[in-house]
Enzyme design. Structure first.
Site, short mmCIF file in Angstrom:
data_model
loop_
_atom_site.label_atom_id
_atom_site.label_comp_id
_atom_site.label_asym_id
_atom_site.label_seq_id
_atom_site.Cartn_x
_atom_site.Cartn_y
_atom_site.Cartn_z
N ASN A 75 8.55 7.09 35.94
CA ASN A 75 7.28 7.04 35.21
C ASN A 75 6.15 7.68 36.01
O ASN A 75 5.13 8.07 35.45
CB ASN A 75 6.92 5.60 34.86
CG ASN A 75 7.99 4.96 33.99
OD1 ASN A 75 8.40 5.54 32.99
ND2 ASN A 75 8.47 3.80 34.39
N ARG A 88 1.63 8.54 33.22
CA ARG A 88 1.55 8.12 34.63
C ARG A 88 1.94 9.22 35.62
O ARG A 88 1.70 9.11 36.80
CB ARG A 88 2.43 6.86 34.83
CG ARG A 88 1.85 5.63 34.16
CD ARG A 88 2.86 4.50 34.06
NE ARG A 88 3.76 4.65 32.90
CZ ARG A 88 4.73 3.80 32.57
NH1 ARG A 88 4.95 2.74 33.33
NH2 ARG A 88 5.48 4.00 31.51
C1 UD1 Z 1 11.36 1.32 28.30
C2 UD1 Z 1 11.87 0.04 27.59
C3 UD1 Z 1 12.10 -1.03 28.63
C4 UD1 Z 1 13.10 -0.53 29.66
C5 UD1 Z 1 12.65 0.79 30.28
C6 UD1 Z 1 13.75 1.38 31.11
C7 UD1 Z 1 10.80 0.09 25.39
C8 UD1 Z 1 9.77 -0.50 24.53
N1 UD1 Z 1 10.89 -0.38 26.61
O1 UD1 Z 1 10.11 0.99 28.91
O2 UD1 Z 1 12.60 -2.21 28.01
O3 UD1 Z 1 13.27 -1.51 30.66
O4 UD1 Z 1 12.33 1.75 29.25
O5 UD1 Z 1 13.34 2.53 31.81
O6 UD1 Z 1 11.52 0.97 24.95
N2 UD1 Z 1 9.28 7.63 23.95
C9 UD1 Z 1 9.20 8.49 22.89
N3 UD1 Z 1 8.23 8.30 21.97
C10 UD1 Z 1 7.32 7.29 22.05
C11 UD1 Z 1 7.41 6.42 23.16
C12 UD1 Z 1 8.41 6.60 24.09
O7 UD1 Z 1 10.00 9.42 22.76
O8 UD1 Z 1 6.48 7.17 21.15
C13 UD1 Z 1 10.36 7.84 24.94
C14 UD1 Z 1 9.83 8.24 26.30
O9 UD1 Z 1 9.76 9.65 26.42
C15 UD1 Z 1 10.86 7.64 27.25
C16 UD1 Z 1 11.41 6.46 26.47
O10 UD1 Z 1 11.04 6.62 25.13
O11 UD1 Z 1 11.92 8.54 27.49
C17 UD1 Z 1 10.88 5.14 26.99
O12 UD1 Z 1 9.47 5.14 26.96
P1 UD1 Z 1 8.61 4.65 28.19
O13 UD1 Z 1 7.19 4.70 27.80
O14 UD1 Z 1 9.01 5.35 29.44
O15 UD1 Z 1 9.07 3.12 28.23
P2 UD1 Z 1 9.07 2.13 29.46
O16 UD1 Z 1 7.75 1.48 29.54
O17 UD1 Z 1 9.60 2.77 30.66
CA CA Z 2 10.27 4.82 31.26
#
Ligand code: UD1
Ligand code: CA
Length: 454
Positions: A231, A16
């Site tokens: 994001n 995003r």
């Molecule tokens: C996530 C939480 C959500 C919370 C929010 C807070 C999950 C499923 N959801 O959502 O409940 O309210 O954060 O900001 O965790 N990442 C990886 N590898 C991956 C996917 C993600 O390292 O395969 C890391 C991302 O870099 C990030 C974090 O995990 O730092 C969270 O991922 P993101 O996609 O931002 O989750 P949100 O949709 O924001």
């Molecule tokens: Ca996030």
């Protein structure tokens, strides 16, 4: 205190953001998101290990992490979700017991105090998992904290999987957790990807632990603005605004006058001394340190400088330089890297100084360029004086010793040395060294003739 470990999840695509730079390397108040999170982790507990999960543009992130001696990284090959990301840290942690703090790399506003409180709560209550939650005005996009009628924490439901009723819950998951390492890995491996995003959600580990009969808890310790997850670029700007206001308040509490806090931009690691006044539209960046009783601005940018007491800088740019006591810079000056302006120096009115040392009490007050120069004490550089330091290939040094008086519009063709107390006549182009105490003139003699046809 038992062993405490930290993991930062920073492998996500950051889709995003629409950027070629990994999301965690975007900056808020002059510092990368990842840096804010690592600093927060390090100040909240003495961590035995701090592991960063990298994936998207990992080479850049790994290179960036080199500056942090206490971090290690693990690589998440495919971005299969936050649970899968955390599982990558298992190989570095499986032989340890203790507590694990997990933060996302995109929440730069979290306070170390909050993490400390979360960890304390987690340890005191002997929880298997403790989630940092927050009650917010607008829960859109966050995972919701679902509790039963007695308030017991049941599960986290992601926005996309939430029912209409669950979407109304305003207690959200901050993305920050404490886990007991003993039970974490087993539960994490039970997480599946049966959801609309086909991702392994870390948030699902809560209902799994609850099923095992392990103790979980969500504690509402965070303020809405502290847990903002970045994001997209709008949230990046929002985070910048929130942090900037906090930074300005901290300086004002320390005795700095900020005339217009809304239009003053001070990076996180900047230090400012008491009774300094900062005027509007001023940017103070990087690792700048400013002393007491200075007047900075308006319309000034200072980057990575060390500035002593009683310095005044207006309408100017100053980069990577040292500015000693009682110096005056501006209006409209550019002080470029590796410059040292010693006590009582004045540089102003469209003058540029680069990679030069200027001695006590010297003045470069009008329309000058001084580059690769060593200027002694009490030197007067006349209006329009230029050091010709560059022949198109190499740079050369100009030495102007103490108490030299350089007349207006002089060119000093480097390499050249001007002895102590020399007087250089206005309009001279100096190509040869001048011995001390001399008067030197290097210009064509004026000839005045009768004007024809008059
Ligand atoms: C996530 C939480 C959500 C919370 C929010 C807070 C999950 C499923 N959801 O959502 O409940 O309210 O954060 O900001 O965790 N990442 C990886 N590898 C991956 C996917 C993600 O390292 O395969 C890391 C991302 O870099 C990030 C974090 O995990 O730092 C969270 O991922 P993101 O996609 O931002 O989750 P949100 O949709 O924001
Ligand atoms: Ca996030």
């Amino acid at each position: 205190m038992e062993n405490v470990f930290g993991v930062v999840l920073a492998a996500g695509q950051g889709t995003r953001m629409k950027s070629s730079l990994p999301k965690v390397l975007h900056k808020v108040c002059g510092k990368e998101l990842l840096s804010h999170v690592i600093d927060c982790m390090n100040s909240s507990a003495k961590l035995k290990k701090l592991i960063v999960v990298v994936g998207n543009a990992s080479e850049l992130v790994i290179k960036y992490l080199e500056q942090y001696k206490n971090t290690e990284h693990v690589f998440q090959k495919e971005r299969l979700g936050s649970a899968h990301a955390l599982l990558q840290a298992e190989k570095k942690l499986k032989n340890f017991s203790g507590h694990l703090v997990v933060m996302c790399g995109d929440t730069p506003l979290v306070k170390a105090r909050t993490i400390k409180d979360l960890l304390k709560w987690h340890i005191r209550n002997k929880n298997a998992a403790t989630v940092l939650s927050g009650k917010v005005q607008n829960p859109l996009g966050y995972g919701r904290i679902v509790r039963n009628s007695e308030g017991r924490f049941l599960e986290i439901v992601e926005e996309k999987s939430a029912t209409y009723e669950q979407k109304k819950i305003n207690e959200i998951n901050s993305g920050i957790y404490c886990f007991d390492l003993k039970v974490l890995w087993k539960a994490l491996k039970k997480v599946d990807n049966k959801n609309s995003k086909k991702e392994y959600y870390l948030t699902d580990v809560i209902s799994i632990l609850n099923k095992y009969g392990s103790k979980t808890d969500a504690v509402d310790l965070a303020r809405e603005e502290d847990i903002l997850g970045i994001n997209d670029r709008t949230q990046l700007a929002e985070a910048d605004m929130i942090m900037r206001a906090e930074i300005n308040i901290k300086h004002m509490e320390n005795g700095v006058t900020i005339v217009d806090p809304v239009n003053t931009y001070i990076d996180k690691d900047v230090i400012v001394g008491q009774d300094t006044i900062i005027k509007p539209n001023t940017h103070i960046e990087g690792k700048t340190k400013i002393g007491k009783n200075c007047v900075i601005g308006p319309d000034t940018t200072i980057t990575d400088c060390k500035i002593d007491d009683n310095v005044a800088i207006e309408y100017s740019c100053v980069e990577k330089s040292q500015i000693k006591k009682n110096v005056k810079i501006g209006p409209f000056s550019h002080i470029r890297p590796e410059t040292v302006l010693k006590e009582n120096v004045k540089v102003g009115n469209f003058s540029e100084v680069k990679k030069s040392v200027v001695g006590d009490g010297s003045k470069i007050n009008h329309l000058s360029y001084i580059g690769d120069a060593h200027v002694g004490k009490k030197v007067n550089i006349g209006a329009g004086t230029i050091t010709c330091n560059y022949d198109g290939i190499n740079k050369f040094k100009t030495v102007i010793n103490d108490e030299v008086f350089v007349g207006s519009n002089v060119n000093l063709v480097a390499p050249v040395t001007i002895g102590k107390k020399v007087l250089i006549a206005a309009g001279s182009t100096i190509t040869d060294d001048v011995l001390p105490n001399k008067l030197t003139i290097a210009r064509a003699r004026q000839i005045t003739k009768v004007r024809k046809n008059k």
